[in-house]
Design a protein around this motif. Structure first.
Motif, mmCIF file in Angstrom:
data_model
loop_
_atom_site.group_PDB
_atom_site.id
_atom_site.type_symbol
_atom_site.label_atom_id
_atom_site.label_comp_id
_atom_site.label_asym_id
_atom_site.label_seq_id
_atom_site.Cartn_x
_atom_site.Cartn_y
_atom_site.Cartn_z
ATOM 1 N N VAL A 2 42.204 37.170 36.126
ATOM 2 C CA VAL A 2 43.556 37.547 35.736
ATOM 3 C C VAL A 2 43.872 38.965 36.213
ATOM 4 O O VAL A 2 44.981 39.256 36.629
ATOM 5 C CB VAL A 2 43.703 37.429 34.193
ATOM 6 C CG1 VAL A 2 45.033 37.946 33.733
ATOM 7 C CG2 VAL A 2 43.484 36.004 33.744
ATOM 8 N N MET A 3 42.857 39.842 36.175
ATOM 9 C CA MET A 3 43.037 41.226 36.622
ATOM 10 C C MET A 3 43.430 41.270 38.101
ATOM 11 O O MET A 3 44.322 42.027 38.485
ATOM 12 C CB MET A 3 41.751 42.002 36.367
ATOM 13 C CG MET A 3 41.828 43.414 36.819
ATOM 14 S SD MET A 3 42.868 44.269 35.689
ATOM 15 C CE MET A 3 42.059 45.784 35.654
ATOM 16 N N ILE A 7 46.846 42.757 39.952
ATOM 17 C CA ILE A 7 46.792 43.742 41.043
ATOM 18 C C ILE A 7 47.560 43.237 42.246
ATOM 19 O O ILE A 7 48.316 43.974 42.873
ATOM 20 C CB ILE A 7 45.332 44.088 41.404
ATOM 21 C CG1 ILE A 7 44.699 44.856 40.243
ATOM 22 C CG2 ILE A 7 45.268 44.899 42.695
ATOM 23 C CD1 ILE A 7 43.229 45.126 40.413
ATOM 24 N N ARG A 8 47.399 41.952 42.588
ATOM 25 C CA ARG A 8 48.133 41.380 43.731
ATOM 26 C C ARG A 8 49.639 41.408 43.481
ATOM 27 O O ARG A 8 50.431 41.723 44.353
ATOM 28 C CB ARG A 8 47.665 39.961 44.015
ATOM 29 C CG ARG A 8 46.399 39.930 44.840
ATOM 30 C CD ARG A 8 46.095 38.553 45.331
ATOM 31 N NE ARG A 8 45.288 37.904 44.280
ATOM 32 C CZ ARG A 8 45.078 36.613 44.172
ATOM 33 N NH1 ARG A 8 45.615 35.790 45.024
ATOM 34 N NH2 ARG A 8 44.346 36.122 43.223
ATOM 35 N N ILE A 9 50.051 41.067 42.272
ATOM 36 C CA ILE A 9 51.478 41.072 41.941
ATOM 37 C C ILE A 9 52.026 42.491 42.028
ATOM 38 O O ILE A 9 53.106 42.727 42.585
ATOM 39 C CB ILE A 9 51.713 40.460 40.540
ATOM 40 C CG1 ILE A 9 51.428 38.952 40.583
ATOM 41 C CG2 ILE A 9 53.146 40.722 40.083
ATOM 42 C CD1 ILE A 9 51.451 38.276 39.231
ATOM 43 N N LEU A 10 51.270 43.449 41.497
ATOM 44 C CA LEU A 10 51.679 44.839 41.577
ATOM 45 C C LEU A 10 51.776 45.296 43.032
ATOM 46 O O LEU A 10 52.732 45.960 43.419
ATOM 47 C CB LEU A 10 50.695 45.723 40.806
ATOM 48 C CG LEU A 10 51.033 47.204 40.746
ATOM 49 C CD1 LEU A 10 52.370 47.418 40.055
ATOM 50 C CD2 LEU A 10 49.934 47.971 40.051
ATOM 51 N N PHE A 11 50.808 44.924 43.853
ATOM 52 C CA PHE A 11 50.797 45.276 45.272
ATOM 53 C C PHE A 11 52.031 44.696 45.983
ATOM 54 O O PHE A 11 52.712 45.382 46.735
ATOM 55 C CB PHE A 11 49.499 44.795 45.926
ATOM 56 C CG PHE A 11 49.433 45.103 47.380
ATOM 57 C CD1 PHE A 11 49.189 46.395 47.819
ATOM 58 C CD2 PHE A 11 49.643 44.114 48.350
ATOM 59 C CE1 PHE A 11 49.137 46.700 49.162
ATOM 60 C CE2 PHE A 11 49.591 44.401 49.685
ATOM 61 C CZ PHE A 11 49.336 45.692 50.099
ATOM 62 N N VAL A 12 52.340 43.437 45.740
ATOM 63 C CA VAL A 12 53.501 42.789 46.364
ATOM 64 C C VAL A 12 54.781 43.473 45.898
ATOM 65 O O VAL A 12 55.696 43.733 46.680
ATOM 66 C CB VAL A 12 53.517 41.277 46.050
ATOM 67 C CG1 VAL A 12 54.844 40.643 46.454
ATOM 68 C CG2 VAL A 12 52.360 40.571 46.735
ATOM 69 N N PHE A 13 54.865 43.806 44.622
ATOM 70 C CA PHE A 13 56.041 44.487 44.090
ATOM 71 C C PHE A 13 56.253 45.838 44.770
ATOM 72 O O PHE A 13 57.362 46.171 45.186
ATOM 73 C CB PHE A 13 55.893 44.661 42.568
ATOM 74 C CG PHE A 13 57.026 45.433 41.963
ATOM 75 C CD1 PHE A 13 58.271 44.849 41.785
ATOM 76 C CD2 PHE A 13 56.854 46.746 41.583
ATOM 77 C CE1 PHE A 13 59.315 45.573 41.243
ATOM 78 C CE2 PHE A 13 57.891 47.469 41.037
ATOM 79 C CZ PHE A 13 59.129 46.884 40.863
#
Length: 140
Positions: A2-3, A7-13
């Motif tokens: 989940v972590m 991180i991937r979602i934050l990076f894409v954002f």
């Protein structure tokens, strides 16, 4: 697991945020107003002179002022202004649209002097006079 997803979602954002930043563009105010400050005409010519063309009774130590229709490239006036009959050396220079000249010693009384601006005097916008341009005045 989940972590890593967070991180991937934050990076894409973050990546998408940088792509949404608008590219800088020139200011419309700078494009429309700035050239009007020094360019008052599409042509480069003499707007006015002091003494005026044909003036009589001019002092023997005049300050000669020539106002152009556009800002002057200062280096272009160095060898492009003449006085006849032979004047004492003229000192001075230009500031924006104005050329100011002063004889280093008194002119001769009762003589008609002609100041000629050479065809190669240039505006800061790259235009030249194109032809030699003169004006005359007569001293006291």
């Amino acid at each position: 697991m989940v972590m890593w997803k967070k991180i991937r979602i934050l990076f894409v954002f973050v990546l998408l945020t940088f792509q949404c930043v608008p590219k800088p563009s020139p200011s419309l105010l700078g494009i429309l107003v700035l050239p009007l400050i020094t360019q008052t005409s599409e042509t480069f010519t003499i707007e006015s002179t002091s003494p005026t063309n044909g003036a009589t009774g001019v002092a023997l130590t005049p300050t000669i002022t020539i106002v152009m229709t556009q800002a002057i490239e200062p280096t272009s006036i160095n060898t492009n202004i003449t006085c006849s009959p032979s004047c004492p050396s003229l000192t001075g220079g230009s500031s924006n649209r104005t050329i100011t000249l002063t004889p280093t010693s008194a002119l001769t009384s009762g003589v008609t002097y002609t100041i000629t601006l050479g065809q190669n005097i240039q505006s800061t916008f790259g235009l030249t006079l194109g032809t030699n341009t003169s004006f005359s005045f007569t001293t006291l």
